[in-house]
Scaffold this motif. Structure first.
Motif, PDB file in Angstrom:
ATOM      1  N   PHE A 104      59.044 -34.811  -9.840  1.00  0.00           N
ATOM      2  CA  PHE A 104      58.786 -33.792 -10.855  1.00  0.00           C
ATOM      3  C   PHE A 104      57.762 -34.238 -11.885  1.00  0.00           C
ATOM      4  CE2 PHE A 104      59.254 -31.575 -14.806  1.00  0.00           C
ATOM      5  CZ  PHE A 104      59.250 -30.252 -14.403  1.00  0.00           C
ATOM      6  N   ALA A 105      57.915 -35.428 -12.438  1.00  0.00           N
ATOM      7  CA  ALA A 105      57.018 -35.869 -13.509  1.00  0.00           C
ATOM      8  C   ALA A 105      55.570 -35.919 -13.037  1.00  0.00           C
ATOM      9  CB  ALA A 105      57.452 -37.231 -14.043  1.00  0.00           C
ATOM     10  N   ARG A 106      55.345 -36.407 -11.832  1.00  0.00           N
ATOM     11  CA  ARG A 106      53.975 -36.452 -11.299  1.00  0.00           C
ATOM     12  C   ARG A 106      53.439 -35.044 -11.056  1.00  0.00           C
ATOM     13  NH1 ARG A 106      55.357 -40.358  -6.877  1.00  0.00           N
ATOM     14  NH2 ARG A 106      56.570 -41.669  -8.227  1.00  0.00           N
ATOM     15  N   ALA A 107      54.275 -34.163 -10.519  1.00  0.00           N
ATOM     16  CA  ALA A 107      53.847 -32.784 -10.258  1.00  0.00           C
ATOM     17  C   ALA A 107      53.558 -32.050 -11.560  1.00  0.00           C
ATOM     18  CB  ALA A 107      54.916 -32.055  -9.445  1.00  0.00           C
ATOM     19  N   TRP A 108      54.384 -32.275 -12.570  1.00  0.00           N
ATOM     20  CA  TRP A 108      54.180 -31.654 -13.877  1.00  0.00           C
ATOM     21  C   TRP A 108      52.918 -32.209 -14.536  1.00  0.00           C
ATOM     22  CZ3 TRP A 108      55.305 -33.760 -18.979  1.00  0.00           C
ATOM     23  CH2 TRP A 108      55.223 -32.813 -19.990  1.00  0.00           C
ATOM     24  N   GLY A 109      52.755 -33.531 -14.483  1.00  0.00           N
ATOM     25  CA  GLY A 109      51.595 -34.172 -15.086  1.00  0.00           C
ATOM     26  C   GLY A 109      50.277 -33.745 -14.454  1.00  0.00           C
ATOM     27  N   SER A 110      50.297 -33.446 -13.178  1.00  0.00           N
ATOM     28  CA  SER A 110      49.079 -33.039 -12.481  1.00  0.00           C
ATOM     29  C   SER A 110      48.840 -31.532 -12.557  1.00  0.00           C
ATOM     30  CB  SER A 110      49.145 -33.467 -11.013  1.00  0.00           C
ATOM     31  OG  SER A 110      50.127 -32.716 -10.324  1.00  0.00           O
ATOM     32  N   GLY A 111      49.799 -30.789 -13.126  1.00  0.00           N
ATOM     33  CA  GLY A 111      49.646 -29.346 -13.261  1.00  0.00           C
ATOM     34  C   GLY A 111      50.144 -28.546 -12.070  1.00  0.00           C
ATOM     35  N   ARG A 112      50.714 -29.210 -11.080  1.00  0.00           N
ATOM     36  CA  ARG A 112      51.255 -28.487  -9.925  1.00  0.00           C
ATOM     37  C   ARG A 112      52.496 -27.693 -10.298  1.00  0.00           C
ATOM     38  NH1 ARG A 112      51.445 -32.625  -4.929  1.00  0.00           N
ATOM     39  NH2 ARG A 112      52.465 -30.834  -3.943  1.00  0.00           N
ATOM     40  N   VAL A 113      53.237 -28.201 -11.274  1.00  0.00           N
ATOM     41  CA  VAL A 113      54.443 -27.534 -11.760  1.00  0.00           C
ATOM     42  C   VAL A 113      54.275 -27.300 -13.250  1.00  0.00           C
ATOM     43  CG1 VAL A 113      56.915 -27.810 -12.161  1.00  0.00           C
ATOM     44  CG2 VAL A 113      55.924 -28.603 -10.019  1.00  0.00           C
ATOM     45  N   LYS A 114      54.594 -26.099 -13.681  1.00  0.00           N
ATOM     46  CA  LYS A 114      54.549 -25.788 -15.107  1.00  0.00           C
ATOM     47  C   LYS A 114      55.976 -25.538 -15.585  1.00  0.00           C
ATOM     48  CE  LYS A 114      49.918 -23.816 -15.101  1.00  0.00           C
ATOM     49  NZ  LYS A 114      49.460 -24.571 -13.982  1.00  0.00           N
ATOM     50  N   LEU A 115      56.320 -26.141 -16.713  1.00  0.00           N
ATOM     51  CA  LEU A 115      57.628 -25.974 -17.329  1.00  0.00           C
ATOM     52  C   LEU A 115      57.406 -25.650 -18.793  1.00  0.00           C
ATOM     53  CD1 LEU A 115      60.738 -26.266 -17.544  1.00  0.00           C
ATOM     54  CD2 LEU A 115      60.371 -28.718 -17.875  1.00  0.00           C
ATOM     55  N   GLU A 116      57.969 -24.535 -19.231  1.00  0.00           N
ATOM     56  CA  GLU A 116      57.885 -24.145 -20.630  1.00  0.00           C
ATOM     57  C   GLU A 116      59.297 -23.892 -21.137  1.00  0.00           C
ATOM     58  OE1 GLU A 116      55.122 -20.959 -21.488  1.00  0.00           O
ATOM     59  OE2 GLU A 116      54.068 -21.394 -19.622  1.00  0.00           O
ATOM     60  N   ALA A 117      59.576 -24.461 -22.291  1.00  0.00           N
ATOM     61  CA  ALA A 117      60.882 -24.277 -22.937  1.00  0.00           C
ATOM     62  C   ALA A 117      60.745 -24.770 -24.372  1.00  0.00           C
ATOM     63  CB  ALA A 117      61.960 -25.070 -22.186  1.00  0.00           C
ATOM     64  N   SER A 118      61.767 -24.535 -25.171  1.00  0.00           N
ATOM     65  CA  SER A 118      61.739 -25.049 -26.541  1.00  0.00           C
ATOM     66  C   SER A 118      61.762 -26.573 -26.493  1.00  0.00           C
ATOM     67  CB  SER A 118      62.947 -24.538 -27.324  1.00  0.00           C
ATOM     68  OG  SER A 118      64.127 -25.194 -26.873  1.00  0.00           O
ATOM     69  N   LEU A 119      61.338 -27.192 -27.567  1.00  0.00           N
ATOM     70  CA  LEU A 119      61.308 -28.650 -27.640  1.00  0.00           C
ATOM     71  C   LEU A 119      62.704 -29.240 -27.442  1.00  0.00           C
ATOM     72  CD1 LEU A 119      59.430 -31.019 -28.039  1.00  0.00           C
ATOM     73  CD2 LEU A 119      59.795 -30.839 -30.494  1.00  0.00           C
ATOM     74  N   VAL A 120      63.694 -28.628 -28.047  1.00  0.00           N
ATOM     75  CA  VAL A 120      65.075 -29.108 -27.901  1.00  0.00           C
ATOM     76  C   VAL A 120      65.512 -29.024 -26.434  1.00  0.00           C
ATOM     77  CG1 VAL A 120      67.473 -28.639 -28.529  1.00  0.00           C
ATOM     78  CG2 VAL A 120      65.694 -28.528 -30.269  1.00  0.00           C
ATOM     79  N   ASP A 121      65.217 -27.903 -25.778  1.00  0.00           N
ATOM     80  CA  ASP A 121      65.587 -27.754 -24.368  1.00  0.00           C
ATOM     81  C   ASP A 121      64.834 -28.744 -23.494  1.00  0.00           C
ATOM     82  OD1 ASP A 121      67.413 -25.784 -24.940  1.00  0.00           O
ATOM     83  OD2 ASP A 121      66.112 -24.128 -24.326  1.00  0.00           O
ATOM     84  N   LEU A 122      63.560 -28.984 -23.786  1.00  0.00           N
ATOM     85  CA  LEU A 122      62.791 -29.958 -23.003  1.00  0.00           C
ATOM     86  C   LEU A 122      63.414 -31.343 -23.084  1.00  0.00           C
ATOM     87  CD1 LEU A 122      59.111 -28.895 -23.760  1.00  0.00           C
ATOM     88  CD2 LEU A 122      60.322 -28.711 -21.577  1.00  0.00           C
ATOM     89  N   PHE A 123      63.867 -31.744 -24.274  1.00  0.00           N
ATOM     90  CA  PHE A 123      64.514 -33.047 -24.421  1.00  0.00           C
ATOM     91  C   PHE A 123      65.802 -33.122 -23.600  1.00  0.00           C
ATOM     92  CE2 PHE A 123      62.007 -33.732 -28.404  1.00  0.00           C
ATOM     93  CZ  PHE A 123      61.377 -34.881 -27.966  1.00  0.00           C
ATOM     94  N   ARG A 124      66.556 -32.050 -23.580  1.00  0.00           N
ATOM     95  CA  ARG A 124      67.796 -32.052 -22.790  1.00  0.00           C
ATOM     96  C   ARG A 124      67.495 -32.000 -21.294  1.00  0.00           C
ATOM     97  NH1 ARG A 124      72.574 -28.508 -24.899  1.00  0.00           N
ATOM     98  NH2 ARG A 124      73.632 -29.781 -23.372  1.00  0.00           N
ATOM     99  N   LEU A 125      66.501 -31.187 -20.918  1.00  0.00           N
ATOM    100  CA  LEU A 125      66.167 -31.031 -19.508  1.00  0.00           C
ATOM    101  C   LEU A 125      65.579 -32.299 -18.893  1.00  0.00           C
ATOM    102  CD1 LEU A 125      64.621 -27.461 -19.568  1.00  0.00           C
ATOM    103  CD2 LEU A 125      66.780 -28.132 -18.487  1.00  0.00           C
ATOM    104  N   ARG A 126      64.970 -33.145 -19.687  1.00  0.00           N
ATOM    105  CA  ARG A 126      64.347 -34.362 -19.138  1.00  0.00           C
ATOM    106  C   ARG A 126      65.379 -35.228 -18.412  1.00  0.00           C
ATOM    107  NH1 ARG A 126      65.114 -38.901 -22.571  1.00  0.00           N
ATOM    108  NH2 ARG A 126      65.989 -38.215 -24.536  1.00  0.00           N
ATOM    109  N   LYS A 127      66.650 -35.109 -18.774  1.00  0.00           N
ATOM    110  CA  LYS A 127      67.710 -35.850 -18.095  1.00  0.00           C
ATOM    111  C   LYS A 127      67.902 -35.358 -16.662  1.00  0.00           C
ATOM    112  CE  LYS A 127      70.133 -36.668 -22.392  1.00  0.00           C
ATOM    113  NZ  LYS A 127      71.290 -36.353 -23.200  1.00  0.00           N
TER     114      LYS A 127
END
Length: 115
Positions: free
Chosen positions: A90-113
């Motif tokens: 996921f991190a590589r796909a997100w970093g390269s733009g293959r996957v886009k994830l949008e959410a609030s900052l709080v949700d992003l911190f929780r979702l990273r787990k």
């Protein structure tokens, strides 16, 4: 190219995996948020809810999501299937733009787990 049925199956598999998670991952999956997953190459959006540690898909819509979900994903069908099958990180796909994830900052911190 992955089909709509394969993408839906991948989301169901992801939901099952999240339901069986333990510890920090289970805690992150316990959010109650609206979710959309736009499959860009098929121009289809799965809309639903992340609740009770599962992703519940309520609707399959043509085109991009008509309403702004609290957690928004966008990717190709092949990338969704590869992510769920563990073939794409996921991190590589997100970093390269293959996957886009949008959410609030709080949700992003929780979702990273989950990622």
């Amino acid at each position: 190219m992955a089909t709509i049925e394969e993408c839906r199956s991948a989301l169901d598999k992801l939901s099952d995996t999240m339901q069986r998670a333990q510890g920090d991952v289970r805690e992150a999956a316990a959010l109650d948020r609206s979710v959309s997953c736009h499959i860009t190459d098929l121009d289809v959006t799965f809309a639903g809810r992340l609740t009770g540690g599962r992703i519940r898909v309520d609707d399959t819509l043509e085109g991009p999501p008509p309403e702004r979900a609290q957690i928004r994903l966008a990717m190709s069908g092949d990338d969704l299937v590869a992510l769920v099958d563990g073939e794409l990180h996921f991190a590589r796909a997100w970093g390269s733009g293959r996957v886009k994830l949008e959410a609030s900052l709080v949700d992003l911190f929780r979702l990273r787990k989950l990622l």
